[in-house]
Each structure stands twice: as structure tokens, then as C-alpha cells.
Design a protein around this motif. Structure first.
Motif, PDB file in Angstrom:
ATOM      1  N   GLU A 135      -3.373   5.614  -9.758  1.00 28.36           N
ATOM      2  CA  GLU A 135      -4.281   4.473  -9.665  1.00 28.36           C
ATOM      3  C   GLU A 135      -4.535   3.819 -11.014  1.00 28.36           C
ATOM      4  OE1 GLU A 135      -7.869   4.658  -7.470  1.00 28.36           O
ATOM      5  OE2 GLU A 135      -6.981   5.669  -5.727  1.00 28.36           O
ATOM      6  N   GLU A 136      -4.357   4.545 -12.112  1.00 35.35           N
ATOM      7  CA  GLU A 136      -4.587   3.932 -13.421  1.00 35.35           C
ATOM      8  C   GLU A 136      -3.454   2.969 -13.804  1.00 35.35           C
ATOM      9  OE1 GLU A 136      -3.167   8.250 -14.151  1.00 35.35           O
ATOM     10  OE2 GLU A 136      -4.553   7.196 -12.804  1.00 35.35           O
TER      11      GLU A 136
ATOM     12  N   ALA B  89     -13.720   0.813  -0.762  1.00 34.33           N
ATOM     13  CA  ALA B  89     -12.401   1.408  -0.956  1.00 34.33           C
ATOM     14  C   ALA B  89     -11.956   1.172  -2.389  1.00 34.33           C
ATOM     15  CB  ALA B  89     -11.398   0.802   0.031  1.00 34.33           C
ATOM     16  N   SER B  90     -10.869   1.796  -2.759  1.00 32.67           N
ATOM     17  CA  SER B  90     -10.336   1.679  -4.119  1.00 32.67           C
ATOM     18  C   SER B  90      -9.746   0.296  -4.349  1.00 32.67           C
ATOM     19  CB  SER B  90      -9.245   2.737  -4.332  1.00 32.67           C
ATOM     20  OG  SER B  90      -8.105   2.403  -3.556  1.00 32.67           O
ATOM     21  N   PRO B  91      -9.593  -0.105  -5.620  1.00 33.00           N
ATOM     22  CA  PRO B  91      -8.925  -1.372  -5.916  1.00 33.00           C
ATOM     23  C   PRO B  91      -7.512  -1.448  -5.334  1.00 33.00           C
ATOM     24  CG  PRO B  91     -10.051  -0.549  -7.868  1.00 33.00           C
ATOM     25  CD  PRO B  91     -10.127   0.544  -6.843  1.00 33.00           C
TER      26      PRO B  91
ATOM     27  N   ARG C  96     -13.036  -8.296  -5.479  1.00 30.76           N
ATOM     28  CA  ARG C  96     -13.362  -7.593  -4.238  1.00 30.76           C
ATOM     29  C   ARG C  96     -12.965  -8.495  -3.075  1.00 30.76           C
ATOM     30  NH1 ARG C  96     -16.189  -2.987  -4.171  1.00 30.76           N
ATOM     31  NH2 ARG C  96     -16.608  -3.390  -1.960  1.00 30.76           N
ATOM     32  N   ILE C  97     -12.313  -7.912  -2.083  1.00 33.65           N
ATOM     33  CA  ILE C  97     -11.855  -8.699  -0.941  1.00 33.65           C
ATOM     34  C   ILE C  97     -13.006  -9.077  -0.010  1.00 33.65           C
ATOM     35  CG2 ILE C  97     -11.377  -6.798   0.674  1.00 33.65           C
ATOM     36  CD1 ILE C  97      -9.062  -9.845  -0.069  1.00 33.65           C
ATOM     37  N   ASP C  98     -14.177  -8.411  -0.192  1.00 29.89           N
ATOM     38  CA  ASP C  98     -15.339  -8.721   0.644  1.00 29.89           C
ATOM     39  C   ASP C  98     -16.307  -9.665  -0.073  1.00 29.89           C
ATOM     40  OD1 ASP C  98     -16.261  -6.938  -1.264  1.00 29.89           O
ATOM     41  OD2 ASP C  98     -16.627  -5.318   0.167  1.00 29.89           O
ATOM     42  N   GLU C  99     -15.871 -10.272  -1.174  1.00 28.09           N
ATOM     43  CA  GLU C  99     -16.641 -11.312  -1.851  1.00 28.09           C
ATOM     44  C   GLU C  99     -15.811 -12.590  -1.871  1.00 28.09           C
ATOM     45  OE1 GLU C  99     -17.641  -9.751  -5.694  1.00 28.09           O
ATOM     46  OE2 GLU C  99     -19.055  -8.273  -4.873  1.00 28.09           O
ATOM     47  N   TRP C 100     -16.489 -13.749  -1.900  1.00 26.56           N
ATOM     48  CA  TRP C 100     -15.807 -15.026  -1.737  1.00 26.56           C
ATOM     49  C   TRP C 100     -14.713 -15.242  -2.776  1.00 26.56           C
ATOM     50  CZ3 TRP C 100     -15.926 -17.235   2.659  1.00 26.56           C
ATOM     51  CH2 TRP C 100     -17.080 -17.259   3.447  1.00 26.56           C
ATOM     52  N   LEU C 101     -13.546 -15.666  -2.273  1.00 25.67           N
ATOM     53  CA  LEU C 101     -12.405 -16.027  -3.113  1.00 25.67           C
ATOM     54  C   LEU C 101     -11.930 -17.413  -2.692  1.00 25.67           C
ATOM     55  CD1 LEU C 101     -10.483 -12.636  -2.833  1.00 25.67           C
ATOM     56  CD2 LEU C 101     -11.693 -13.457  -4.861  1.00 25.67           C
ATOM     57  N   LEU C 102     -11.556 -18.231  -3.665  1.00 23.04           N
ATOM     58  CA  LEU C 102     -11.031 -19.572  -3.376  1.00 23.04           C
ATOM     59  C   LEU C 102      -9.507 -19.530  -3.439  1.00 23.04           C
ATOM     60  CD1 LEU C 102     -11.567 -22.662  -2.939  1.00 23.04           C
ATOM     61  CD2 LEU C 102     -11.320 -22.888  -5.426  1.00 23.04           C
ATOM     62  N   TYR C 103      -8.876 -20.009  -2.376  1.00 20.08           N
ATOM     63  CA  TYR C 103      -7.415 -20.063  -2.289  1.00 20.08           C
ATOM     64  C   TYR C 103      -6.996 -21.529  -2.312  1.00 20.08           C
ATOM     65  CZ  TYR C 103      -2.827 -18.202  -0.750  1.00 20.08           C
ATOM     66  OH  TYR C 103      -1.510 -17.816  -0.672  1.00 20.08           O
ATOM     67  N   ARG C 104      -6.392 -21.949  -3.434  1.00 18.74           N
ATOM     68  CA  ARG C 104      -5.862 -23.311  -3.521  1.00 18.74           C
ATOM     69  C   ARG C 104      -4.345 -23.253  -3.445  1.00 18.74           C
ATOM     70  NH1 ARG C 104      -3.390 -27.334  -6.206  1.00 18.74           N
ATOM     71  NH2 ARG C 104      -4.353 -29.410  -6.097  1.00 18.74           N
ATOM     72  N   SER C 105      -3.755 -24.011  -2.518  1.00 16.37           N
ATOM     73  CA  SER C 105      -2.305 -24.017  -2.385  1.00 16.37           C
ATOM     74  C   SER C 105      -1.782 -25.442  -2.399  1.00 16.37           C
ATOM     75  CB  SER C 105      -1.874 -23.318  -1.092  1.00 16.37           C
ATOM     76  OG  SER C 105      -2.431 -23.957   0.047  1.00 16.37           O
TER      77      SER C 105
ATOM     78  N   LEU D 160       0.829  -1.197   0.000  1.00 15.51           N
ATOM     79  CA  LEU D 160       0.000   0.000   0.000  1.00 15.51           C
ATOM     80  C   LEU D 160       0.868   1.253   0.000  1.00 15.51           C
ATOM     81  CD1 LEU D 160      -2.842   1.183   0.104  1.00 15.51           C
ATOM     82  CD2 LEU D 160      -2.748   1.055   2.593  1.00 15.51           C
ATOM     83  N   ALA D 161       1.968   1.242   0.763  1.00 12.58           N
ATOM     84  CA  ALA D 161       2.872   2.395   0.776  1.00 12.58           C
ATOM     85  C   ALA D 161       3.430   2.648  -0.621  1.00 12.58           C
ATOM     86  CB  ALA D 161       4.004   2.160   1.775  1.00 12.58           C
ATOM     87  N   ALA D 162       3.872   1.589  -1.290  1.00 12.22           N
ATOM     88  CA  ALA D 162       4.386   1.744  -2.651  1.00 12.22           C
ATOM     89  C   ALA D 162       3.304   2.276  -3.580  1.00 12.22           C
ATOM     90  CB  ALA D 162       4.907   0.399  -3.161  1.00 12.22           C
ATOM     91  N   SER D 163       2.088   1.740  -3.439  1.00  9.89           N
ATOM     92  CA  SER D 163       0.987   2.115  -4.330  1.00  9.89           C
ATOM     93  C   SER D 163       0.556   3.562  -4.130  1.00  9.89           C
ATOM     94  CB  SER D 163      -0.206   1.178  -4.106  1.00  9.89           C
ATOM     95  OG  SER D 163       0.154  -0.167  -4.362  1.00  9.89           O
TER      96      SER D 163
END
Length: 291
Positions: free
Chosen positions: A53-54, A190-192, A240-249, A45-48
Motif C-alpha cells: 500500500e505504500e 476503506a483504504s486509499p 475520497r470517493i464519498d466526497e464531491w469531485l468535479l469531472y470535466r471532460s 484492485l486485483a493488481a493493487s
């Protein structure tokens, strides 16, 4: 907004000290040092904050150098390596007590069209049909040492729903594969840029443990020493971080007291949004060792 999410967003509300200098707060979470995902997310986030933002981040490569002290803030020193026509590069040094504890390089790119393909998402049950990690933890808490129980049961800002629940305290060897749905438990308006920083934060949860599964090792064993060594991410698509994401490792290799882990993160519609790689220290001391 739920209190755990408020606390999480407060941690990602970086204070700008100078043009390229930021300060982030830390948090104790039952571990001996600052959670690595928090340092990675704040550093990204600091780097960003120094990039338009584009030009979204498309990759990061980081090294964990020293344990973070959760009693003091972390200062992030951003170096503007290059601003090109298509790509921007930033390097970040995270500092505590006058010494670097973490370093990160991140690359950003203007949005372009090009050839496209992706690996298919594994066929897994929908998250709504699975038990929450909170329910699973409740079944295990009595088997934990008492000093860990409060932190183990504290409500978290991120909800996890494992496809195949694993006993995190068990020493039974298992295949080095994990599949888990996750999301932040309340809406994040929040922003992407922040959503990507929060994904970097979430990507460190459980990843190193994948390499420990075939060896019956877990984080609760007194003779087991674990630490992230490096961490890399590639961002492919919006989410979106507030919508379901599947993490396969999965972990293709462990040796030399290190374990290698790879991860793929998908939206619920099957879109691949990020790829992750991490090597971690997984050292097991003799039971009579003072360590």
C-alpha cells in the motif's frame, strides 16, 4: 449503509483464488454487457492487491477486448512484471469463458517529493446548488422506451450533479464539453487503494458520450453502436470517493467511427486528483440496417 453502496462494495470484494488470481462478481445494469468501469476498477484492485500500500498506483492503461457477460464472474490474472526500487509494474488479464475480455497495465511508485504544478479547476457552481441526476431522470423517463425505464430510475451508488444538465435523449448537437459533480452516496470506510479503484469505476460514466454531443448521437438511439476501446488514467493526489469531485471532460476529435475524450477530476478545494483519456467506438448505422 445504503443498499446500492453495499452492492457496489460487494462487487469490489474480490475473491482471491491463488497468489495472482482473483475473481470478481458482475452485475446487469440495463446494458448489453458488463459496464466497462466495473471491469477497469476490479482489474486495478486485483493488481493493487499484489503491491504494498505504500506504493500507490499512479497510472493505468487498458484495452477493452470483448463485451463482458454479466451472467458469470470475471477472473483476473495478475502478472508481476517488475518490482523496482521506486516503481512497480503489473499487468492484468480479465477472463470470461476462457477468453480475455480486457487487459490492463498499471504502474505504482513510492511516494516522493518533486516539482509541482496543476491546471486550475473551472469556475462552476457548488454541487449543493445543483439538481441531482435522479431529479433530472424523473423528468425524462416518460420519453424512454418502456423496457429501459426501470433501469433508468434505479437508485445508483454514485450521485451525479451536472453543472449544465443535458438531455441524454435529445438529438440536438451540442459542444463536446461536460462538467459534472459526483460522489458515492454513502461513506466508504476503506483504504486509499479501494478509493482509487472506485474512481476508475466512476471515470467511465458519461466520458464516451462527450464525443457524441456535437453529432446529436445518444445511447438510446437504436441505430447507434457505442463501446469503449481503451482507457487510461493518471492519479495525481489523494481524495475520497464519498466526497464531491468535479469531472470535466472534453472531446477534441471524432473520426473513423471513433471519438477521443479527455477528462480532469478535481476535489472541491480545487486540487487536481486525476486525469483520464479514452477512445470509444461511436458507429451510426443506417436506419434500415439490420444492425
Amino acid at each position: 449503509m445504503k443498499a446500492p453502496v453495499q452492492e457496489l462494495l460487494h462487487l469490489f470484494d474480490l475473491e482471491q483464488l491463488e497468489d495472482n488470481l482473483f475473481r470478481g462478481q458482475t452485475q446487469a445494469n440495463g446494458q448489453r454487457s458488463v459496464f466497462g468501469g466495473l471491469v477497469a476498477g476490479q482489474a486495478l484492485l486485483a493488481a493493487s492487491r499484489t503491491v504494498p500500500e505504500e506504493r500507490p498506483v499512479h497510472s493505468l492503461h487498458a484495452y477493452f477486448l470483448r463485451p463482458g457477460d454479466f451472467n458469470v464472474p470475471i477472473v483476473y490474472d495478475v502478472e508481476r512484471i517488475r518490482d523496482g526500487k521506486s516503481f512497480t509494474t503489473r499487468r492484468v488479464k480479465a477472463i470470461q469463458h476462457g477468453r480475455p475480455i480486457f487487459s490492463l497495465a498499471a504502474s505504482y511508485q513510492v511516494i516522493e517529493e518533486g516539482a509541482s504544478h496543476q491546471a486550475s479547476m473551472p469556475e462552476v457552481p457548488a454541487p449543493e446548488t445543483l439538481d441531482t441526476d435522479q431529479a433530472i431522470r424523473m423528468k425524462l423517463v416518460e420519453r424512454l422506451p418502456e423496457q429501459y425505464r426501470n433501469d433508468f430510475l434505479t437508485e445508483r451508488p454514485v450521485e451525479f450533479r451536472p453543472v449544465t444538465p443535458l438531455d441524454p435523449i435529445s438529438s440536438e448537437p451540442k459542444a463536446p464539453v461536460r462538467e459534472v459533480w459526483f460522489k458515492v452516496i454513502d461513506r466508504v470506510d476503506a483504504s486509499p487503494v479501494l478509493h482509487r479503484a472506485l474512481l476508475a469505476y466512476c471515470s467511465d460514466f458519461g466520458l464516451m458520450g462527450t464525443a457524441m454531443l456535437p453529432h446529436g448521437m445518444n445511447f438510446w438511439q437504436a441505430n447507434t453502436q457505442c463501446a469503449s476501446i481503451d482507457h487510461a488514467m493518471w492519479f495525481h493526489n489523494d481524495f475520497r470517493i464519498d466526497e464531491w469531485l468535479l469531472y470535466r471532460s472534453d472531446s477534441p476529435f471524432a473520426g473513423g467511427a471513433r471519438g477521443m475524450n479527455f477528462g480532469s477530476i478535481y476535489r472541491q478545494d480545487g486540487t487536481l486528483v486525476a486525469s483520464v483519456a479514452q477512445e470509444g467506438l461511436i458507429r451510426q448505422h443506417r436506419s434500415d440496417s439490420p444492425a
